[in-house]
Design an enzyme around this catalytic site. Structure first.
Site, mmCIF file in Angstrom:
data_model
loop_
_atom_site.group_PDB
_atom_site.id
_atom_site.type_symbol
_atom_site.label_atom_id
_atom_site.label_comp_id
_atom_site.label_asym_id
_atom_site.label_seq_id
_atom_site.Cartn_x
_atom_site.Cartn_y
_atom_site.Cartn_z
ATOM 1 N N LYS A 177 0.851 -1.191 0.000
ATOM 2 C CA LYS A 177 0.000 0.000 0.000
ATOM 3 C C LYS A 177 0.883 1.237 0.000
ATOM 4 O O LYS A 177 1.532 1.561 1.000
ATOM 5 C CB LYS A 177 -0.919 0.059 1.214
ATOM 6 C CG LYS A 177 -2.026 1.134 1.036
ATOM 7 C CD LYS A 177 -2.650 1.555 2.326
ATOM 8 C CE LYS A 177 -1.965 2.754 2.951
ATOM 9 N NZ LYS A 177 -2.073 4.008 2.134
ATOM 10 N N GLY A 221 6.270 5.256 9.090
ATOM 11 C CA GLY A 221 5.335 6.363 9.241
ATOM 12 C C GLY A 221 5.333 6.891 10.654
ATOM 13 O O GLY A 221 6.342 6.836 11.361
ATOM 14 N N SER A 222 4.173 7.368 11.084
ATOM 15 C CA SER A 222 4.086 8.054 12.374
ATOM 16 C C SER A 222 4.097 7.076 13.543
ATOM 17 O O SER A 222 3.706 5.919 13.422
ATOM 18 C CB SER A 222 2.810 8.895 12.431
ATOM 19 O OG SER A 222 1.670 8.064 12.591
ATOM 20 N N GLY A 263 2.114 3.498 14.186
ATOM 21 C CA GLY A 263 2.913 2.334 14.541
ATOM 22 C C GLY A 263 2.400 1.646 15.792
ATOM 23 O O GLY A 263 2.320 0.413 15.855
ATOM 24 N N GLU A 290 9.318 1.574 11.425
ATOM 25 C CA GLU A 290 10.233 2.719 11.494
ATOM 26 C C GLU A 290 9.358 3.944 11.693
ATOM 27 O O GLU A 290 8.587 4.319 10.823
ATOM 28 C CB GLU A 290 11.071 2.814 10.212
ATOM 29 C CG GLU A 290 12.283 3.716 10.370
ATOM 30 C CD GLU A 290 11.981 5.146 9.988
ATOM 31 O OE1 GLU A 290 11.606 5.937 10.888
ATOM 32 O OE2 GLU A 290 12.117 5.474 8.805
ATOM 33 N N CYS A 306 12.405 11.511 8.441
ATOM 34 C CA CYS A 306 12.396 10.945 9.786
ATOM 35 C C CYS A 306 13.730 11.085 10.495
ATOM 36 O O CYS A 306 13.786 11.279 11.703
ATOM 37 C CB CYS A 306 11.966 9.487 9.735
ATOM 38 S SG CYS A 306 12.955 8.484 8.601
ATOM 39 N N GLU A 314 8.224 15.463 17.111
ATOM 40 C CA GLU A 314 8.594 15.430 15.698
ATOM 41 C C GLU A 314 7.654 16.354 14.923
ATOM 42 O O GLU A 314 6.473 16.062 14.751
ATOM 43 C CB GLU A 314 8.513 14.008 15.151
ATOM 44 C CG GLU A 314 9.026 13.909 13.719
ATOM 45 C CD GLU A 314 8.998 12.484 13.193
ATOM 46 O OE1 GLU A 314 9.922 12.118 12.445
ATOM 47 O OE2 GLU A 314 8.052 11.748 13.515
#
Length: 501
Positions: A191, A244-245, A249, A266, A302, A401
């Site tokens: 995806k 992603g975020s 996660g 990650e 990131c 972040e």
């Protein structure tokens, strides 16, 4: 003059994006589509299919059939040859892919050739993992107790993998997930992000052209809800690989608990750049740090060093040099070779970053930036490069972040304080060290709680593991560790006599 990217869309002949299920391209079951708006111009770029939960079921079933039907047992030479053919096709189509990325996320062509975000890096990752296919095996172990027997281990592919990509580095992250999965003998349901779909679909087309059998890789497009959610909760998915975020996660970990899916995550960072008074070149340290926060992705990376921990003896010099870099950043049409950076990916992220900047004004001294860019750029999500000085490490802009062109600068007095500040975060993805003292460099690097440390510079390498400590994620991508993450370890015992073991 207001910028436009529509002529580039026409030149590329962009067509509507479709799902790939069991080797067949087509629309989603209910015909729903997503319209992608360009982040630099707000222009409509194109449409692609939005998968339903039923489409996800079909894609997972196709992947399962391909896995059980032979891909898991395919010869090493078959997988090696296919992956090398694919790497060569990526290199041949690098210019086309970079242009598609510029239509997706507005990463400028001037930055798309830099190694870490380039098609060449993705091709190297594919080549590297092709090299592991015939080198990962098990062991034969001596008998530990009575009886004459063999004790052996085997590595076998996990099964069906859900690979969920972010929008900011689609080339590299596609390769880092798909290459080791295919090399290990897994099948994949992919995806892409809804904000970087067209470039990924072209990467998939090239993989099919390289000779990938039907069903080994399937693609479901659309937003996280419903498409990603259907994938991470699917009972027949054996592993989820996500970048992603942190919030998503954590949700994936919770959603995977019911079937104990294998998970690789990650999840971003708040990486420090630690600049000691003996840095070989303070201006270069500032350029490296501020460049990562502003050039190319506008801080939407990131591993960018969005905290600068700077010794007081070189503090003012660093801030002055960083402000000079900020002033040199150019924005606009990503196809213009003079443009060096991108807008934020969408209006929601724009508002989020501007909110952090407002918060930062009460937490530090605004040196430069902090504004939305207007004029010819008014239709895009552009924010000027922003520096906050004299920030306490506990401040919001030093801890969270932001994912935008914002640098928080924190002073320190000695090595112990620098290490304490660097580790004082919930994240642990990366860090940078700037010092001329080799002993200090290794000493501090060993003490920092982060997955990748750059000393007087930073580089992504296809054969080095990449991932984070603490809440920056689980597992690693790159190198042997990535290949092994797509395998299960099996022990086999075989008696050689009729005696009991």
């Amino acid at each position: 003059m207001t910028i436009t990217v529509l002529p580039h869309r026409e030149a590329l002949g962009l067509k509507a994006g479709q799902l790939l299920v069991g080797g067949q391209w087509g629309p989603g079951r209910d015909g729903a589509t997503w319209t992608h708006h360009h982040p630099a111009t707000s222009e409509e770029i194109g449409e692609f299919a939005v998968a339903t939960a039923a489409d996800v079921d079909d894609a997972v079933a196709a992947a399962r059939q391909a896995f059980e039907g032979g891909w898991a047992r395919s010869r090493a030479g078959t997988r090696i040859s296919l992956l090398h053919r694919y790497a060569n096709l990526l290199r041949e189509h690098a210019d086309e892919l970079r242009a598609l990325q510029a239509l997706d996320n507005s990463v400028p062509l001037s930055f798309g050739g830099i190694y870490a975000t380039s098609v060449g890096a993705a091709a190297d990752v594919v080549d590297h993992h092709a090299g592991w296919v015939d080198k990962i095996g098990g062991e034969t172990l001596p008998a530990y107790q009575g009886g004459d027997h063999l004790a052996m281990t085997f590595r076998e592919p996990i099964g069906v993998v859900a690979a969920i990509l972010p929008w900011n580095a689609p080339f590299l992250l596609f390769a880092q997930k798909v290459a080791p999965a295919l090399a290990a003998g897994c099948t994949v349901v992919l995806k892409p992000s809804e904000y970087a779909t067209f470039s990924v679909l072209r990467m998939v087309e090239l993989l099919v052209e390289a000779g990938l059998p039907d069903g080994v890789l399937n693609v479901v497009t659309g937003p996280g809800d419903p498409v990603g959610e259907a994938l991470i909760t699917h009972r027949d998915v054996d592993k989820v690989s996500f970048t992603g975020s942190r919030a998503v996660g954590k949700h994936i970990v919770e959603a995977s608990a019911g079937t104990l899916k294998r998970v690789s995550l990650e999840l971003g960072g708040k990486s420090p750049a630690v600049v000691f008074s003996d840095a070989p070149n303070v201006g270069l340290a500032a350029m490296t740090t501020m460049g990562a926060v502003t050039l190319g992705l506008s801080g939407q990376a990131c591993v960018a060093n969005t905290r600068a921990l700077v010794h007081r003896d070189v503090y003012d010099e660093f801030i002055g040099a960083a402000a000079g870099i900020a002033a040199a950043v150019t924005y606009g049409d990503p196809f213009d070779p003079g443009v060096l950076s991108s807008p934020l990916v969408n209006a929601r992220q724009l508002e989020r970053v501007l909110g952090y900047i407002e918060q930062g004004k009460s937490e530090g001294r605004l040196v430069t930036g902090g504004e939305r860019l207007d004029g010819d750029l008014a239709n895009g999500n552009f924010v000027s490069p922003t520096i906050f000085a004299d920030v306490d490490n506990s401040a919001t802009v030093a801890q969270e972040e932001i994912f935008g062109p914002v640098l928080a600068v924190v002073p320190f007095d000695d090595e112990e304080e620098a290490v304490r500040l660097a580790n004082d975060t919930e994240y642990g993805l990366g860090a940078g060290l700037f010092t001329a003292d080799g002993q200090r460099a290794f000493r501090v690097a060993r003490r920092l709680k982060a997955g990748t440390i750059g000393i007087n510079g930073f580089q992504i390498e296809p054969h080095l593991p990449f991932g984070g400590f603490k809440q920056s994620g689980l597992g690693r991508e790159g190198g042997r560790s990535a290949f092994e993450a797509y395998t299960e370890l099996k022990s086999v015992l075989m008696p050689l006599t009729e005696e009991l073991m």
